[in-house]
Design an enzyme around this catalytic site. Sequence first.
Site, PDB file in Angstrom:
ATOM      1  N   VAL A 111      41.346  44.617  44.112  1.00 19.09           N
ATOM      2  CA  VAL A 111      43.417  45.438  44.046  1.00 19.09           C
ATOM      3  C   VAL A 111      44.022  46.241  44.742  1.00 19.09           C
ATOM      4  O   VAL A 111      45.241  45.682  44.422  1.00 19.09           O
ATOM      5  CB  VAL A 111      42.447  45.920  42.060  1.00 19.09           C
ATOM      6  CG1 VAL A 111      43.493  46.593  41.885  1.00 19.09           C
ATOM      7  CG2 VAL A 111      41.687  45.222  41.617  1.00 19.09           C
ATOM      8  N   ASP A 112      42.819  46.816  45.224  1.00 19.53           N
ATOM      9  CA  ASP A 112      43.499  47.756  45.908  1.00 19.53           C
ATOM     10  C   ASP A 112      44.246  47.688  47.633  1.00 19.53           C
ATOM     11  O   ASP A 112      44.133  48.480  47.942  1.00 19.53           O
ATOM     12  CB  ASP A 112      43.380  49.326  45.707  1.00 19.53           C
ATOM     13  CG  ASP A 112      43.117  49.617  44.223  1.00 19.53           C
ATOM     14  OD1 ASP A 112      44.297  49.579  43.754  1.00 19.53           O
ATOM     15  OD2 ASP A 112      42.155  50.259  43.488  1.00 19.53           O
ATOM     16  N   ASP A 113      43.490  46.572  47.700  1.00 16.34           N
ATOM     17  CA  ASP A 113      43.284  45.679  48.873  1.00 16.34           C
ATOM     18  C   ASP A 113      44.998  45.901  50.010  1.00 16.34           C
ATOM     19  O   ASP A 113      45.539  46.011  51.623  1.00 16.34           O
ATOM     20  CB  ASP A 113      42.763  44.486  49.308  1.00 16.34           C
ATOM     21  CG  ASP A 113      41.406  44.845  48.908  1.00 16.34           C
ATOM     22  OD1 ASP A 113      41.132  46.156  49.059  1.00 16.34           O
ATOM     23  OD2 ASP A 113      40.608  43.591  49.319  1.00 16.34           O
ATOM     24  N   GLY A 114      45.925  45.833  48.930  1.00 13.26           N
ATOM     25  CA  GLY A 114      47.901  45.215  49.387  1.00 13.26           C
ATOM     26  C   GLY A 114      48.191  44.404  49.610  1.00 13.26           C
ATOM     27  O   GLY A 114      49.094  43.911  50.007  1.00 13.26           O
ATOM     28  N   LYS A 121      44.948  48.598  56.328  1.00  6.33           N
ATOM     29  CA  LYS A 121      44.773  49.298  55.977  1.00  6.33           C
ATOM     30  C   LYS A 121      44.387  49.920  57.121  1.00  6.33           C
ATOM     31  O   LYS A 121      43.189  51.066  57.625  1.00  6.33           O
ATOM     32  CB  LYS A 121      43.842  49.892  54.476  1.00  6.33           C
ATOM     33  CG  LYS A 121      44.803  49.622  53.923  1.00  6.33           C
ATOM     34  CD  LYS A 121      44.733  50.574  52.485  1.00  6.33           C
ATOM     35  CE  LYS A 121      44.714  49.972  51.112  1.00  6.33           C
ATOM     36  NZ  LYS A 121      45.040  50.131  50.039  1.00  6.33           N
ATOM     37  N   ASP A 146      50.983  34.200  45.278  1.00 10.93           N
ATOM     38  CA  ASP A 146      50.345  35.733  45.835  1.00 10.93           C
ATOM     39  C   ASP A 146      49.143  35.452  44.327  1.00 10.93           C
ATOM     40  O   ASP A 146      49.313  35.554  42.867  1.00 10.93           O
ATOM     41  CB  ASP A 146      51.822  36.788  45.416  1.00 10.93           C
ATOM     42  CG  ASP A 146      51.129  38.251  45.184  1.00 10.93           C
ATOM     43  OD1 ASP A 146      49.699  38.467  45.757  1.00 10.93           O
ATOM     44  OD2 ASP A 146      51.326  39.162  44.348  1.00 10.93           O
ATOM     45  N   SER A 150      31.155  17.393  10.135  1.00  6.18           N
ATOM     46  CA  SER A 150      31.274  17.426  11.369  1.00  6.18           C
ATOM     47  C   SER A 150      32.449  18.606  11.259  1.00  6.18           C
ATOM     48  O   SER A 150      33.646  17.864  10.471  1.00  6.18           O
ATOM     49  CB  SER A 150      31.646  15.897  11.160  1.00  6.18           C
ATOM     50  OG  SER A 150      32.391  15.068   9.632  1.00  6.18           O
ATOM     51  N   LYS A 185      29.826  15.075  -0.561  1.00  4.27           N
ATOM     52  CA  LYS A 185      29.931  14.035   0.439  1.00  4.27           C
ATOM     53  C   LYS A 185      28.869  12.938  -0.207  1.00  4.27           C
ATOM     54  O   LYS A 185      28.764  11.275  -0.360  1.00  4.27           O
ATOM     55  CB  LYS A 185      30.023  14.466   1.845  1.00  4.27           C
ATOM     56  CG  LYS A 185      30.807  15.292   2.157  1.00  4.27           C
ATOM     57  CD  LYS A 185      30.864  15.633   3.770  1.00  4.27           C
ATOM     58  CE  LYS A 185      28.935  16.848   4.187  1.00  4.27           C
ATOM     59  NZ  LYS A 185      29.378  17.305   3.348  1.00  4.27           N
TER      60      LYS A 185
END
Lengths: 643, 300
Positions: free
Chosen positions: A43-46, A176, A120, A551, A483
């Site tokens: 998530v926060d890796d950019g 980073k 992305d 069924s 049935k």
Amino acid sequence: MDGNALTDRQQPAAQTDGAAALAAYLETQRRIGTLRFLTCGSVDDGKSTLIGRLLYDTKLIFEDQLASLERDSRKHGTTGDDIDFALLVDGLEAEREQGITIDVAYRFFTTDRRRFIVADTPGHEQYTRNMATGASNAELAVVLVDARNGVLTQTRRHSFIASLMGIRHVVLAVNKIDLVGFDQARFEAIRAEYEHAVAEFGFQSLVAIPLSARYGDNVLTRSDRTPWYDGPSLLEHLETVDIGDDLALAPFRMPVQWVNRPDLDFRGFSGTIAAGTVKPGDVVAVASSGRTTTVARIVTMDGDLDEASAGDAVTLALADEIDISRGDVLAAGEAPVAMADQFQAHVVWLNESPMLQGRTYLFKLGTRTAPGSITRIRHRIDINTHEKLSATDLRVNDVAVVNLGLTLPVAFEPYAESRDLGGFIIIDRVSNATVGVGMIDYALRRATNLTWQDLDVDRAARARLKDQQPAVIWFTGLSGSGKSTIANLVERKLHAQGQHTYVLDGDNIRHGLNRDLGFTEADRVENIRRVSEAAALFVDAGLIVLVSFISPYRAERDAARERIGDGEFLEVFVDTPIEECRRRDPKGLYEKAYSGLIRNFTGVDAPYEAPLTPEIHLRTVEAVPEVLADRVIEALRGRNIIR
Amino acid sequence: MSDRASHLRRLENESIHIIREVVAECRAPVFLYSIGKDSSVLLRLMQKAFHPSTLPFPLLHIDTRWKFRAMIEFRDETVRALGLRLLVHTNEAARAEGVNPFDHGPYYTHAMKTEALKAALALHGFDAAFGGARRDEEKSRAKERIFSFRTANQEWDPKNQRPEFWRLYNGRINKGESIRVFPLSNWTELDIWQYIMLEEIPIVPLYFAAERPVVERDGSLIVPDDDRMRYHPGEQPQLRMVRFRSLGCYPLTGAVESTAATLPEIVTEMFTARTSERGNRLIDRDEKDSMEKKKREGYF
């Protein structure tokens, strides 16, 4: 929208230089190829920041977009007074609020060396499917890690999915790097850890680059702040990496998409060439029939071609009139394509409703769509540890190795050899959603090697002796709807007329053949599959088979219909409102279900999907069973099943 | 296209594949023809996809009755020259109520475009509609699928789109549902212009710079096209060299100042352009995330 270098060279463009500049630009555009890559990371890796940075630095951001970006940066941004590049690419309202990318987005940029299409893809754990989607059309993956955190579980997972989807080229972007003081030792440690983690994934190239998406270090140009790094910048690498796309050298294959027949004088076969090269005069073989002919013309609106190769969308006119339709594959005569109906494959499940073993789905491979089912889950793969786990169903984002069986043989190649002829999607027959995706590993047996035991006495001969038309009369309805009562009456009437019959009853079968099955969704699917197969054998024996099963699922009844054959399958909907069934409650089951003593009871806490277009619709509250049974007999007469 | 390795060739092949897949899998496709440059390119790609057959589906134009006259002339000439089947649909009820771009703002677009489009698709029972939208146009479009699934209410749910793998598109739908198909998804504006130039595709003359009467309003250059134009106090049309980068209803479409009167000049101008094409469309500025909202409601 052009490459930065080009623009820098040419500005300011005087009017007299305009023509020359345009010529140079167009020449460049003609020459360059395309690289499709995806970015993945947690998530926060950019990721979004990196893509925003690439677009910004290659001058793909227009003035009005920049103004809007500066405005948004102040309002939503996380970078203080600086421009937040992530806002440039995070499109939809919801994700702008949550600050995460929730879907696959495609971005475009061009330099004077290559054109790029970037997928992305999201880093959030629950979105494996989106990453797999982005990876399916990518030739390279940029895997981001935060230099402070190093290789995480998610990094391994994303690399595994990239490998699974056939990506052979990876960039490890150690982002980073500014936040760890441009520390070489840190970078080298992460690189070594990553190389170890992905050693078994078979990547052909793996380049690690220390960078800062926020400040642009080693993104476009090499940074002074990492003097110890002597590799390429990210963009330099993307512009020059050799993807080794040699599909044009493989044997010719073209799935037929559409038969082009404007008039009686022209018949062409339109499709996109999956592999190889074709020329007029080449011998081609039709996969389904093995028939061969030669290519007469390669027809396009711009005139006939002397040659066409992988990726080209063309129309082929052939020398002989042979039977070819959508879904067939045309292949090089000297290297025909194999056909099979049983495969081992890797699958990724994409849908919230689980994959059930034995349930019939549609499998689309190339231009062919065939019904089939996952016959066995060999094992599920833990995408973090790559451990093999046992499984009876597959949940969303699960990855597994399975056996699959199709109802007809299809032309295929292993996915490792051909994405076009080895990759398939799995479609739910009721919702039509794309619920899974798969990659063929190999065929379990070639359909061409499989011969049926030829029997001298065939189904027609058996039916003739009995003087009847075999059929399956499939009674479906809630428990207690009537049935079995009606089926029993119908059988008595048929028997009295000298017809040869057999009743398959839900309760009775569960005492024997299906004794091992319970009432979960998966077991119900298997229950009906076995009954369908048994009914098919009895029909083959020449009998009129009365099937009396709740069924509950449309998909399984449709599969039974397909297994038996449309003309010999009559669906009888025994339609009784649940209140009435509950009132009758012949076996006392509803009372137990409502008091919670029985679970997964159809109509109470398990679904019943009523038939949409049954051949016979019996409303039991309107008539007594005797009358309803007569109505079934009439319908059989109307269809010439009995006289 | 002679040069087989170029990226335009790859885009052309991809689009043709998509177009053929729709015709093979869908019962009743239609081409939502908007008369603009993207529609012109898409039309050429369709001709290529089916050659030597003709288009196996009709064109549908949603006519707000506020289009530039030159657009309508171009539309009719194109249909005549290529022997195409054209359906024209207008929201006559809203028109009778006098809904217009001056008084009704976003409601005008909703009634005359979104609602008119939905009504026309339902009226003819089309189950697949081709559009010329591109992913580079606008942020929310970057996430659009190539086969974009619409519910029976013709709504777009951005969180419930079918994943798309390789070249495998899932065109299967239940009754009442439909698919919008965008074969130009991976093209950029500059690709479109280069293709128009290389393929010599006819386009509406408004794309070329000429002296036109211009009213400057809220930073946009409006070119009055008939006497229904409403002038604010003090407004006086002035002749300026302008052209259009995208076309729509004349009171809502801003021109750009330009001297590019030929295709080479336009392409030259484009590769040094500093403003995105939708920036000139007043319709997108109505509210934040306006395009995404319109898409959810059924606008293209």
